[in-house]
Design an enzyme around this catalytic site. Structure first.
Site, mmCIF file in Angstrom:
data_model
loop_
_atom_site.group_PDB
_atom_site.id
_atom_site.type_symbol
_atom_site.label_atom_id
_atom_site.label_comp_id
_atom_site.label_asym_id
_atom_site.label_seq_id
_atom_site.Cartn_x
_atom_site.Cartn_y
_atom_site.Cartn_z
ATOM 1 N N LYS A 80 0.854 -1.193 0.000
ATOM 2 C CA LYS A 80 0.000 0.000 0.000
ATOM 3 C C LYS A 80 0.888 1.240 0.000
ATOM 4 O O LYS A 80 1.898 1.284 0.730
ATOM 5 C CB LYS A 80 -0.887 -0.036 1.254
ATOM 6 C CG LYS A 80 -1.886 1.095 1.367
ATOM 7 C CD LYS A 80 -2.751 0.914 2.620
ATOM 8 C CE LYS A 80 -3.843 1.980 2.709
ATOM 9 N NZ LYS A 80 -4.704 1.790 3.903
ATOM 10 N N SER A 155 -9.515 1.826 2.921
ATOM 11 C CA SER A 155 -8.621 2.639 2.115
ATOM 12 C C SER A 155 -7.607 1.826 1.317
ATOM 13 O O SER A 155 -7.016 2.343 0.372
ATOM 14 C CB SER A 155 -7.877 3.628 3.016
ATOM 15 O OG SER A 155 -7.067 2.947 3.961
ATOM 16 N N SER A 179 -9.956 -0.686 6.970
ATOM 17 C CA SER A 179 -9.311 -0.447 5.667
ATOM 18 C C SER A 179 -8.545 -1.628 5.072
ATOM 19 O O SER A 179 -8.190 -1.588 3.897
ATOM 20 C CB SER A 179 -8.381 0.762 5.748
ATOM 21 O OG SER A 179 -9.132 1.951 5.758
#
Lengths: 468, 69
Positions: A80, A155, A179
């Site tokens: 990420k 996210s 997330s």
């Protein structure tokens, strides 16, 4: 081998160990899939072909020399873009960090590197992890591989989309309100949020220091066990990490779940979910019951206040972290994230502390229930992935915001820091994945992974993939 | 239980400029007031919880040099 990217981390690791397959071949296969399919979902935002191939070559040489490091050695993964990576642009999905190149790896990145993982590149994220849809990012929205008009969840949306579309074997994510678990649920894969304090957050841009967790997104519970294994353990860069023994998560998957007590909290988690999310979770729980587990209805005191407390914590801690930038370069944030950051200025300190006191109260309520049952099971989300940009949804006759609804079933476990795992368990009428969430006692990642593995041995939802 | 008045845009504009040091336009203050009124209605529910003798979940650790941050 017809398509290397179909192999799980477990299968790839064994093939590398046995020298039946080279990490270079696997890395090339993933790079080819990224070249062919990434544009449709916008998952990878920074690629490192040369670096990844060099790491894969080194893994091949090391394994050939008898220096196999373990199941993650040579496995092609993505990180990420919230994770700092030394010498590689790390933007957090924000123009605020558009050209930022960290000098040091996040601890999780360093530990996966030490375990021999190959880093293919960086993955899209909702800006600074401040949203559950991944449609606010300097790179544009991340799209769901099951239907590219819909959001990936966030996210860690790039991580969810990339793993589901087989652009990498596994990916890192972070989880403050859900997330890791929301994109995993939206994209039909497996996501693990560990216990708060089980592994380091150092080098991952914070959203809320007291609720941020780092965990993997993979295609199965077994792969989650293998990818998470290198991460726990004391880290001088993160005071929250507990000094506790780390179990062998893969070994803990073995054995049956006969006699396991599953608590089903009907109120809040089921009765405010779309009927098909409710039913898919109940069907999955019935599968676990068929494997010998006992199912008990439970009630979690004070659970209805979770959203209010989480909102206060996001707003307070998020704004505190970004305070300097809001004043000086606020125009660089996306509109939605800037709005949230500005709203944080209005939260009173007493309300922040009420929210933190509520966490203690909810923690005791969860502990009371988990003294009677071994794990909790419920729908991961009360809805499926919705069209990008949709703001409202009607659930059981009540119209509410998509943001509020999607966070509802995941954020109680960020507030309490309990470990939670999501697993695909169906397909909705709209063709989008449905998902089961299993939560456990503090530091019992092994326990919830075992339940997830048992379910996946008895079902095939985790083997279903979106079409190319 | 205390009684709260509805949020006015000008109150938020004052907080932004005078307390936070991040001035906002009156148009933005109007949007903020609308959104934040909903948030405050959620926040008010927390004030009604039985938490008088409950400590916050934030735990302080003395700093030891060479160890944790």
């Amino acid at each position: 081998m017809s398509d290397i990217t179909q192999l799980s981390i477990a299968e790839l690791g064994a093939a590398f160990r046995d020298k039946a397959l080279s990490p270079v071949e696997a890395t090339k296969a993933y790079l080819a899939r990224i070249a062919a399919h990434n544009d449709k979902v916008n998952a990878f935002v920074t690629l490192r072909e040369e670096g990844a191939l060099a790491e894969a070559k080194q893994a091949e040489v090391d394994i050939a020399a008898g220096n196999w490091r373990g199941p993650m050695h040579g496995i092609p993964i993505g990180h990420k873009d919230l994770y700092q990576t030394a010498g590689i642009r790390s933007t957090a999905g924000s123009r605020v960090l558009e050209n930022d190149v960290p000098k040091e790896d996040a601890t999780a990145v360093a530990r996966l590197k030490e375990a021999g993982a190959v880093m293919l590149g960086k993955l899209n994220t909702h800006e600074f992890a401040y949203g559950p849809t991944n449609d606010s990012s300097m790179f544009g929205p991340c799209r769901n591989p099951w239907d590219t008009t819909r959001f990936s969840g966030g996210s860690s949306g790039g991580s969810g989309a990339a793993v589901a579309l087989r652009l990498c074997a596994g990916a890192t994510g972070s989880d403050t309100g859900g997330s890791v678990r929301m994109p995993a649920a939206c994209c039909g894969i497996t996501g693990l949020k560990p216990t708060y304090g089980r592994s380091s957050r150092a080098g991952i841009y914070p959203l809320c220091w007291t609720m941020d967790h780092a965990g993997p997104l993979t295609r199965s519970a077994e792969d989650a066990a293998l990818m998470y294994q290198p991460l726990p353990g004391v880290d001088g860069r993160d005071a929250s990490v507990a000094d506790r023994p780390v179990p062998d998560y893969a070994s803990a998957l073995e054995g049956d779940i006969k006699g396991l007590k599953i608590g089903v909290p009907t109120h809040y988690f089921f009765d405010r979910a779309q009927p098909e999310n409710d039913k898919a979770a109940r069907d999955a729980i019935a599968v676990l019951e068929g494997l010998g587990a006992e199912v008990h209805e439970v009630d979690i005191a004070h659970i209805d206040y979770a959203a209010a407390a989480a909102m206060v914590l996001y707003l307070s801690e998020g704004t505190a972290y970004h305070d300097d930038h809001i004043a000086t370069i606020g125009e660089l944030y996306t509109d939605q994230v800037r709005l949230f950051l500005e709203l944080g200025n209005y939260i009173l300190a007493k309300d922040y502390l009420h929210a933190q006191r509520y966490r203690t109260l909810l923690g005791h309520a969860m502990a009371d229930v988990l003294a009677e049952v071994d794990v909790l099971a419920m729908p991961s989300l009360p809805l499926t992935a919705q069209p990008i940009g949709q703001e409202l949804i009607e659930i059981r006759g009540k119209t509410e915001s998509v943001f509020g609804a999607i966070l509802r079933n995941t954020e109680p476990f960020d507030l309490t820091g309990l470990p939670a795992l999501v697993l695909p368990c169906g397909i909705g009428a709209d063709g989008m994945p449905l998902s089961l969430q299993i939560a456990g006692r503090p530091f019992d990642e092994a326990g919830i992974l075992k339940v997830g593995h048992a379910f996946q041995q008895a079902s095939d939802w985790h083997l279903r993939r979106p079409s190319d | 239980m205390t009684k709260r008045s509805p949020i006015k845009p000008e109150s938020l504009q004052s907080v932004s400029a005078e307390l936070a040091g991040q001035p906002i336009s009156s148009e933005k203050a109007k949007i903020h007031a609308e959104v934040f009124e909903n948030i405050m209605q959620m926040v008010e529910t927390l004030r009604e919880l039985p938490i008088k003798d409950v400590e916050p979940a934030v735990i302080f650790h003395p700093v030891e040099r060479g160890g944790d941050n």
